[in-house]
Design a protein around this motif. Structure first.
Motif, PDB file in Angstrom:
ATOM      1  N   ALA A  12      50.423  35.861  52.352  1.00  0.00           N
ATOM      2  CA  ALA A  12      49.540  36.990  52.068  1.00  0.00           C
ATOM      3  C   ALA A  12      50.241  38.294  52.393  1.00  0.00           C
ATOM      4  O   ALA A  12      50.938  38.413  53.374  1.00  0.00           O
ATOM      5  CB  ALA A  12      48.264  36.860  52.897  1.00  0.00           C
ATOM      6  N   VAL A  13      50.037  39.272  51.564  1.00  0.00           N
ATOM      7  CA  VAL A  13      50.609  40.588  51.794  1.00  0.00           C
ATOM      8  C   VAL A  13      49.509  41.615  51.679  1.00  0.00           C
ATOM      9  O   VAL A  13      48.719  41.590  50.750  1.00  0.00           O
ATOM     10  CB  VAL A  13      51.705  40.913  50.754  1.00  0.00           C
ATOM     11  N   ALA A  14      49.462  42.492  52.635  1.00  0.00           N
ATOM     12  CA  ALA A  14      48.489  43.569  52.593  1.00  0.00           C
ATOM     13  C   ALA A  14      49.176  44.831  52.110  1.00  0.00           C
ATOM     14  O   ALA A  14      50.213  45.211  52.621  1.00  0.00           O
ATOM     15  CB  ALA A  14      47.921  43.779  53.982  1.00  0.00           C
ATOM     16  N   PHE A  68      49.863  43.177  64.997  1.00  0.00           N
ATOM     17  CA  PHE A  68      49.893  42.241  66.117  1.00  0.00           C
ATOM     18  C   PHE A  68      49.490  42.913  67.428  1.00  0.00           C
ATOM     19  O   PHE A  68      49.609  42.309  68.492  1.00  0.00           O
ATOM     20  CB  PHE A  68      51.284  41.603  66.262  1.00  0.00           C
ATOM     21  N   GLN A  69      49.007  44.144  67.358  1.00  0.00           N
ATOM     22  CA  GLN A  69      48.610  44.877  68.554  1.00  0.00           C
ATOM     23  C   GLN A  69      47.551  44.095  69.330  1.00  0.00           C
ATOM     24  O   GLN A  69      46.593  43.591  68.768  1.00  0.00           O
ATOM     25  CB  GLN A  69      48.049  46.244  68.164  1.00  0.00           C
ATOM     26  N   GLY A 110      56.681  50.303  55.518  1.00  0.00           N
ATOM     27  CA  GLY A 110      55.755  51.341  55.060  1.00  0.00           C
ATOM     28  C   GLY A 110      54.322  50.902  55.235  1.00  0.00           C
ATOM     29  O   GLY A 110      53.891  50.584  56.346  1.00  0.00           O
ATOM     30  N   ASN A 111      53.567  50.854  54.144  1.00  0.00           N
ATOM     31  CA  ASN A 111      52.188  50.384  54.222  1.00  0.00           C
ATOM     32  C   ASN A 111      52.016  49.015  53.567  1.00  0.00           C
ATOM     33  O   ASN A 111      50.923  48.637  53.165  1.00  0.00           O
ATOM     34  CB  ASN A 111      51.226  51.408  53.600  1.00  0.00           C
ATOM     35  N   VAL A 112      53.122  48.269  53.482  1.00  0.00           N
ATOM     36  CA  VAL A 112      53.074  46.911  52.931  1.00  0.00           C
ATOM     37  C   VAL A 112      53.364  45.928  54.057  1.00  0.00           C
ATOM     38  O   VAL A 112      54.384  46.016  54.731  1.00  0.00           O
ATOM     39  CB  VAL A 112      54.096  46.718  51.793  1.00  0.00           C
ATOM     40  N   PHE A 113      52.429  45.006  54.273  1.00  0.00           N
ATOM     41  CA  PHE A 113      52.547  43.978  55.302  1.00  0.00           C
ATOM     42  C   PHE A 113      52.485  42.611  54.633  1.00  0.00           C
ATOM     43  O   PHE A 113      51.756  42.426  53.670  1.00  0.00           O
ATOM     44  CB  PHE A 113      51.386  44.046  56.304  1.00  0.00           C
ATOM     45  N   GLY A 114      53.206  41.658  55.178  1.00  0.00           N
ATOM     46  CA  GLY A 114      53.128  40.289  54.686  1.00  0.00           C
ATOM     47  C   GLY A 114      53.062  39.335  55.855  1.00  0.00           C
ATOM     48  O   GLY A 114      53.657  39.578  56.901  1.00  0.00           O
ATOM     49  N   ILE A 115      52.292  38.272  55.686  1.00  0.00           N
ATOM     50  CA  ILE A 115      52.222  37.240  56.729  1.00  0.00           C
ATOM     51  C   ILE A 115      52.221  35.887  56.052  1.00  0.00           C
ATOM     52  O   ILE A 115      51.545  35.671  55.050  1.00  0.00           O
ATOM     53  CB  ILE A 115      51.010  37.438  57.665  1.00  0.00           C
ATOM     54  N   GLN A 116      53.022  34.976  56.572  1.00  0.00           N
ATOM     55  CA  GLN A 116      53.214  33.665  55.976  1.00  0.00           C
ATOM     56  C   GLN A 116      52.043  32.717  56.241  1.00  0.00           C
ATOM     57  O   GLN A 116      51.769  31.846  55.451  1.00  0.00           O
ATOM     58  CB  GLN A 116      54.507  33.048  56.528  1.00  0.00           C
ATOM     59  N   CYS A 117      51.384  32.893  57.355  1.00  0.00           N
ATOM     60  CA  CYS A 117      50.313  31.971  57.740  1.00  0.00           C
ATOM     61  C   CYS A 117      48.976  32.411  57.147  1.00  0.00           C
ATOM     62  O   CYS A 117      48.903  33.343  56.369  1.00  0.00           O
ATOM     63  CB  CYS A 117      50.222  31.912  59.258  1.00  0.00           C
ATOM     64  N   HIS A 123      41.659  31.646  64.150  1.00  0.00           N
ATOM     65  CA  HIS A 123      40.801  31.830  65.322  1.00  0.00           C
ATOM     66  C   HIS A 123      40.979  33.218  65.915  1.00  0.00           C
ATOM     67  O   HIS A 123      40.973  34.201  65.181  1.00  0.00           O
ATOM     68  CB  HIS A 123      41.006  30.709  66.343  1.00  0.00           C
ATOM     69  N   ARG A 124      41.142  33.311  67.227  1.00  0.00           N
ATOM     70  CA  ARG A 124      41.217  34.630  67.878  1.00  0.00           C
ATOM     71  C   ARG A 124      42.414  35.445  67.394  1.00  0.00           C
ATOM     72  O   ARG A 124      42.303  36.650  67.162  1.00  0.00           O
ATOM     73  CB  ARG A 124      41.268  34.466  69.395  1.00  0.00           C
ATOM     74  N   SER A 125      43.563  34.812  67.277  1.00  0.00           N
ATOM     75  CA  SER A 125      44.749  35.534  66.810  1.00  0.00           C
ATOM     76  C   SER A 125      44.542  36.059  65.394  1.00  0.00           C
ATOM     77  O   SER A 125      44.870  37.200  65.085  1.00  0.00           O
ATOM     78  CB  SER A 125      45.987  34.629  66.843  1.00  0.00           C
ATOM     79  N   GLY A 126      44.012  35.225  64.535  1.00  0.00           N
ATOM     80  CA  GLY A 126      43.776  35.623  63.149  1.00  0.00           C
ATOM     81  C   GLY A 126      42.744  36.720  63.031  1.00  0.00           C
ATOM     82  O   GLY A 126      42.907  37.671  62.261  1.00  0.00           O
ATOM     83  N   LEU A 127      41.660  36.608  63.808  1.00  0.00           N
ATOM     84  CA  LEU A 127      40.629  37.628  63.789  1.00  0.00           C
ATOM     85  C   LEU A 127      41.190  38.965  64.266  1.00  0.00           C
ATOM     86  O   LEU A 127      40.931  40.013  63.664  1.00  0.00           O
ATOM     87  CB  LEU A 127      39.440  37.207  64.655  1.00  0.00           C
ATOM     88  N   ALA A 128      41.995  38.931  65.329  1.00  0.00           N
ATOM     89  CA  ALA A 128      42.613  40.161  65.832  1.00  0.00           C
ATOM     90  C   ALA A 128      43.549  40.750  64.777  1.00  0.00           C
ATOM     91  O   ALA A 128      43.568  41.969  64.572  1.00  0.00           O
ATOM     92  CB  ALA A 128      43.371  39.882  67.126  1.00  0.00           C
ATOM     93  N   TYR A 129      44.313  39.916  64.087  1.00  0.00           N
ATOM     94  CA  TYR A 129      45.220  40.379  63.040  1.00  0.00           C
ATOM     95  C   TYR A 129      44.439  41.066  61.922  1.00  0.00           C
ATOM     96  O   TYR A 129      44.801  42.157  61.471  1.00  0.00           O
ATOM     97  CB  TYR A 129      46.033  39.206  62.500  1.00  0.00           C
ATOM     98  N   ILE A 130      43.357  40.439  61.477  1.00  0.00           N
ATOM     99  CA  ILE A 130      42.537  41.009  60.399  1.00  0.00           C
ATOM    100  C   ILE A 130      41.893  42.319  60.856  1.00  0.00           C
ATOM    101  O   ILE A 130      41.883  43.305  60.114  1.00  0.00           O
ATOM    102  CB  ILE A 130      41.485  39.987  59.923  1.00  0.00           C
ATOM    103  N   LYS A 131      41.375  42.357  62.076  1.00  0.00           N
ATOM    104  CA  LYS A 131      40.791  43.606  62.608  1.00  0.00           C
ATOM    105  C   LYS A 131      41.838  44.708  62.662  1.00  0.00           C
ATOM    106  O   LYS A 131      41.564  45.857  62.314  1.00  0.00           O
ATOM    107  CB  LYS A 131      40.209  43.378  64.006  1.00  0.00           C
ATOM    108  N   ASN A 132      43.054  44.372  63.092  1.00  0.00           N
ATOM    109  CA  ASN A 132      44.122  45.358  63.152  1.00  0.00           C
ATOM    110  C   ASN A 132      44.487  45.861  61.762  1.00  0.00           C
ATOM    111  O   ASN A 132      44.784  47.043  61.576  1.00  0.00           O
ATOM    112  CB  ASN A 132      45.355  44.788  63.853  1.00  0.00           C
ATOM    113  N   PHE A 133      44.463  44.973  60.770  1.00  0.00           N
ATOM    114  CA  PHE A 133      44.732  45.378  59.394  1.00  0.00           C
ATOM    115  C   PHE A 133      43.682  46.366  58.906  1.00  0.00           C
ATOM    116  O   PHE A 133      43.998  47.407  58.327  1.00  0.00           O
ATOM    117  CB  PHE A 133      44.793  44.158  58.467  1.00  0.00           C
ATOM    118  N   VAL A 134      42.423  46.051  59.151  1.00  0.00           N
ATOM    119  CA  VAL A 134      41.337  46.951  58.739  1.00  0.00           C
ATOM    120  C   VAL A 134      41.485  48.298  59.453  1.00  0.00           C
ATOM    121  O   VAL A 134      41.386  49.357  58.823  1.00  0.00           O
ATOM    122  CB  VAL A 134      39.958  46.315  58.998  1.00  0.00           C
ATOM    123  N   ARG A 135      41.739  48.250  60.743  1.00  0.00           N
ATOM    124  CA  ARG A 135      41.910  49.489  61.522  1.00  0.00           C
ATOM    125  C   ARG A 135      43.085  50.304  60.971  1.00  0.00           C
ATOM    126  O   ARG A 135      42.969  51.511  60.764  1.00  0.00           O
ATOM    127  CB  ARG A 135      42.123  49.164  63.000  1.00  0.00           C
TER     128      ARG A 135
END
Length: 142
Positions: A12-14, A68-69, A110-117, A123-135
């Motif tokens: 996935a790439v944001a 990953f913050q 830049g403003n392009v992010f990609g994650i393999q998983c 779970h918690r790590s994924g939720l934090a990653y998604i929240k950080n992306f939205v933020r």
């Protein structure tokens, strides 16, 4: 937010406020090419590697990445894929090892992010990653 997925690629790439798989944005890919990131999509290869790579693995963070913050330096995520991306090592923000083969687990430029998983299954790590992306998206694009 929309998500285009191909069951063969699953990276996935944001980009801004959209989620796209890396196969669409890598500039060297056999099927599609938006050219947003320099890189080549490749089948994972290595001794003892069974595909698809499915299951939980720890990432090793290798560079600062705002998505990953607040996570540990070795967060666990769920993987289900057969492909990786060969790209500029300066874009790699984390790696994962699978049967002794190490490959990029996340990339950023830049403003392009990609994650393999699959952060949605993380779970918690994924939720934090998604929240950080939205933020990040809200802070960057209001």
């Amino acid at each position: 937010m929309f998500n285009l997925t191909d069951p063969q690629h699953h990276l996935a790439v944001a980009h801004a406020d959209h989620a796209l798989e890396i196969a669409l944005v890598a500039d060297r890919q056999p099927q599609f090419d938006l050219g947003l990131l320099p890189g080549e999509v490749l089948v994972i290869k290595g001794q003892g590697v069974r595909l698809p790579h499915v299951g939980w693995n720890e990432l090793s963070l290798t560079a600062a990445d705002p998505l990953f913050q607040g996570l540990s330096t070795t967060p666990e995520f769920y993987f289900d894929h057969s492909y990786t991306v060969a790209c500029d090592p300066g874009m790699v923000t984390s790696v994962v090892s699978y049967h002794g083969t190490q490959f990029p687990a996340s990339i950023w430029r830049g403003n392009v992010f990609g994650i393999q998983c699959h952060p949605e299954k993380g779970h918690r790590s994924g939720l934090a990653y998604i929240k950080n992306f939205v933020r990040f998206s809200m802070d960057t694009h209001g």
